[in-house]
Design a protein around this motif. Structure first.
Motif, PDB file in Angstrom:
ATOM      1  N   ALA A   1       0.824  -1.209   0.000  1.00  0.00           N
ATOM      2  CA  ALA A   1       0.000   0.000   0.000  1.00  0.00           C
ATOM      3  C   ALA A   1       0.857   1.257   0.000  1.00  0.00           C
ATOM      4  O   ALA A   1       0.537   2.247  -0.667  1.00  0.00           O
ATOM      5  CB  ALA A   1      -0.938  -0.009   1.213  1.00  0.00           C
ATOM      6  N   LEU A   2       1.967   1.241   0.745  1.00  0.00           N
ATOM      7  CA  LEU A   2       2.857   2.398   0.784  1.00  0.00           C
ATOM      8  C   LEU A   2       3.443   2.694  -0.575  1.00  0.00           C
ATOM      9  O   LEU A   2       3.407   3.849  -1.054  1.00  0.00           O
ATOM     10  CB  LEU A   2       3.982   2.126   1.797  1.00  0.00           C
ATOM     11  CG  LEU A   2       5.093   3.180   1.873  1.00  0.00           C
ATOM     12  CD1 LEU A   2       4.529   4.517   2.334  1.00  0.00           C
ATOM     13  CD2 LEU A   2       6.215   2.719   2.806  1.00  0.00           C
ATOM     14  N   MET A   3       3.980   1.673  -1.251  1.00  0.00           N
ATOM     15  CA  MET A   3       4.577   1.880  -2.572  1.00  0.00           C
ATOM     16  C   MET A   3       3.515   2.275  -3.601  1.00  0.00           C
ATOM     17  O   MET A   3       3.756   3.116  -4.469  1.00  0.00           O
ATOM     18  CB  MET A   3       5.306   0.617  -3.011  1.00  0.00           C
ATOM     19  CG  MET A   3       6.634   0.412  -2.345  1.00  0.00           C
ATOM     20  SD  MET A   3       7.836   1.737  -2.714  1.00  0.00           S
ATOM     21  CE  MET A   3       8.096   1.470  -4.464  1.00  0.00           C
ATOM     22  N   MET A   4       2.332   1.665  -3.519  1.00  0.00           N
ATOM     23  CA  MET A   4       1.253   2.002  -4.440  1.00  0.00           C
ATOM     24  C   MET A   4       0.856   3.460  -4.281  1.00  0.00           C
ATOM     25  O   MET A   4       0.697   4.191  -5.261  1.00  0.00           O
ATOM     26  CB  MET A   4       0.053   1.100  -4.197  1.00  0.00           C
ATOM     27  CG  MET A   4      -1.144   1.405  -5.101  1.00  0.00           C
ATOM     28  SD  MET A   4      -2.549   0.326  -4.764  1.00  0.00           S
ATOM     29  CE  MET A   4      -3.028   0.923  -3.134  1.00  0.00           C
ATOM     30  N   ALA A   5       0.715   3.907  -3.024  1.00  0.00           N
ATOM     31  CA  ALA A   5       0.329   5.286  -2.767  1.00  0.00           C
ATOM     32  C   ALA A   5       1.375   6.264  -3.285  1.00  0.00           C
ATOM     33  O   ALA A   5       1.049   7.294  -3.900  1.00  0.00           O
ATOM     34  CB  ALA A   5       0.091   5.495  -1.267  1.00  0.00           C
ATOM     35  N   LEU A   6       2.644   5.957  -3.033  1.00  0.00           N
ATOM     36  CA  LEU A   6       3.721   6.824  -3.495  1.00  0.00           C
ATOM     37  C   LEU A   6       3.740   6.923  -5.022  1.00  0.00           C
ATOM     38  O   LEU A   6       3.888   8.012  -5.592  1.00  0.00           O
ATOM     39  CB  LEU A   6       5.079   6.317  -2.989  1.00  0.00           C
ATOM     40  CG  LEU A   6       5.349   6.494  -1.504  1.00  0.00           C
ATOM     41  CD1 LEU A   6       6.653   5.795  -1.122  1.00  0.00           C
ATOM     42  CD2 LEU A   6       5.406   7.971  -1.129  1.00  0.00           C
ATOM     43  N   ASP A   7       3.565   5.789  -5.675  1.00  0.00           N
ATOM     44  CA  ASP A   7       3.614   5.786  -7.134  1.00  0.00           C
ATOM     45  C   ASP A   7       2.440   6.534  -7.736  1.00  0.00           C
ATOM     46  O   ASP A   7       2.592   7.319  -8.678  1.00  0.00           O
ATOM     47  CB  ASP A   7       3.655   4.346  -7.652  1.00  0.00           C
ATOM     48  CG  ASP A   7       4.065   4.295  -9.111  1.00  0.00           C
ATOM     49  OD1 ASP A   7       3.189   4.490  -9.975  1.00  0.00           O
ATOM     50  OD2 ASP A   7       5.253   4.071  -9.386  1.00  0.00           O
ATOM     51  N   LEU A   8       1.232   6.298  -7.191  1.00  0.00           N
ATOM     52  CA  LEU A   8       0.055   6.960  -7.731  1.00  0.00           C
ATOM     53  C   LEU A   8       0.085   8.463  -7.445  1.00  0.00           C
ATOM     54  O   LEU A   8      -0.371   9.267  -8.262  1.00  0.00           O
ATOM     55  CB  LEU A   8      -1.202   6.333  -7.135  1.00  0.00           C
ATOM     56  CG  LEU A   8      -1.482   4.881  -7.540  1.00  0.00           C
ATOM     57  CD1 LEU A   8      -2.702   4.345  -6.816  1.00  0.00           C
ATOM     58  CD2 LEU A   8      -1.672   4.764  -9.060  1.00  0.00           C
ATOM     59  N   ALA A   9       0.625   8.836  -6.282  1.00  0.00           N
ATOM     60  CA  ALA A   9       0.669  10.247  -5.926  1.00  0.00           C
ATOM     61  C   ALA A   9       1.729  11.014  -6.704  1.00  0.00           C
ATOM     62  O   ALA A   9       1.533  12.173  -7.064  1.00  0.00           O
ATOM     63  CB  ALA A   9       0.915  10.399  -4.427  1.00  0.00           C
TER      64      ALA A   9
END
Length: 245
Positions: free
Chosen positions: A235-243
Motif C-alpha cells: 500500500a505504501l509503494m502504491m500510494a507513493l507511485d500513484l501520488a
C-alpha cells in the motif's frame, strides 16, 4: 558529454534517497527474519514491479502487450533458473535457505533499479540538450521518493539475518548505485536505450514477482504480522507511485 553530465546529475537524487532508506536500518531495533521483515520487503517489491515497471512500460510508445508479456515471462524464467542453480549450490556448499532468499531479493531489486536509472538519465539528458527540466525533475522526484522504502526493504532482511547494521546499510545503498551508472550509459546511447526500455522494465518486473511469489511471500505468510506488513509495504509503494507518478 553534456547529456551524460545531466544524466549523472539527475540520477543522483534517486541514488541518495536509496542511501537514506538504507540508513533507516540504524534506527530500527533488531528484527526477526521470518514474518514482518520479509513481508514488508515483499510488499514493496511487488508494488514496485506493478506500478513502477509494468504500467509505465505499457504506457511507452515502444511498449505493448506482447513486448511487456514477453519481457515479464523472460524475467521470471531467468530468476527461476538462477533459483534452481542456487538450490544445487546450496545443497553442495551448505548455504542456508535464508541466505539464498536474501541474495535473490537483492538481485531482483538491484536489477529493477537499472531501467529506473535509465529512465531518469534519458529524461535529464534530453532536458540538458533541448530544455524542459521540470518534467525530468518530477520523474526523478517520483522515483527518488519510492527508493526510500526500497532502500530499507533491501537492508532490513540482511540485518534480520544477523548481518551488522553497517554492512546491511552498505548493501542497501549499493543496490541503488546502478541508477547513476546506467543513467549515464543510457544518455550515451539514447536512441537504442529508449526503444529497449519497456522490455527491460517488464523483464525486471517478472524477475521481482518471481522472487516475491517463490521466496518471500511464503516466508511472510508464516505469521499474521508478516501478512500485515506485506500489505502495508504494498500500500505504501502504491500510494507513493500513484501520488507522484
Amino acid at each position: 558529454m553534456k547529456a551524460v553530465f545531466w544524466a549523472g546529475v539527475g540520477t543522483l537524487f534517486p541514488f541518495l534517497m536509496t542511501i537514506t532508506g538504507a540508513a533507516l536500518v540504524f534506527l530500527l531495533k533488531n528484527q526477526k527474519e521470518d514474518g514482518p521483515c520479509m513481508g514488508f520487503a515483499a510488499g514493496v517489491m511487488s508494488a514496485a514491479a506493478v506500478f513502477s515497471m509494468l504500467l509505465p512500460a505499457m504506457r511507452q510508445k515502444a511498449g505493448g502487450w506482447l513486448t511487456v508479456t514477453l519481457g515479464f515471462v523472460l524475467g521470471a524464467a531467468m530468476i527461476a533458473g538462477v533459483d534452481a542453480f542456487l538450490g544445487r549450490t546450496q545443497r553442495l556448499q551448505g548455504v542456508s535457505a535464508s541466505a539464498k532468499r536474501r541474495l535473490m531479493m537483492y538481485a531482483a531489486i538491484t536489477l529493477h533499479n537499472i531501467p529506473e536509472g535509465m529512465a531518469v538519465g534519458l529524461a535529464f539528458a534530453l532536458a540538458g540538450v533541448e530544455g524542459g527540466f521540470a518534467g525530468a525533475a518530477v520523474l526523478a522526484l517520483g522515483i527518488g521518493v519510492q527508493n526510500l522504502p526500497e532502500g530499507l526493504a533491501v537492508a532490513l532482511p540482511f540485518r534480520a539475518g544477523g548481518m551488522s547494521r553497517g554492512r546491511s546499510f552498505a548493501l542497501g545503498a549499493l543496490s541503488g548505485a546502478v541508477e547513476p551508472v546506467f543513467g549515464m550509459l543510457a544518455a550515451l546511447a539514447a536512441g537504442m536505450m529508449q526503444g529497449a526500455l519497456p522490455g527491460m522494465m517488464a523483464f525486471c518486473a517478472g524477475a521481482m514477482m518471481q522472487v516475491v511469489f517463490a521466496e518471500m511471500a511464503p516466508q511472510a505468510a508464516k505469521s499474521r504480522a508478516g501478512l500485515f506488513t506485506l500489505m502495508t509495504g504494498y500500500a505504501l509503494m502504491m500510494a507513493l507511485d500513484l501520488a507522484l507518478g
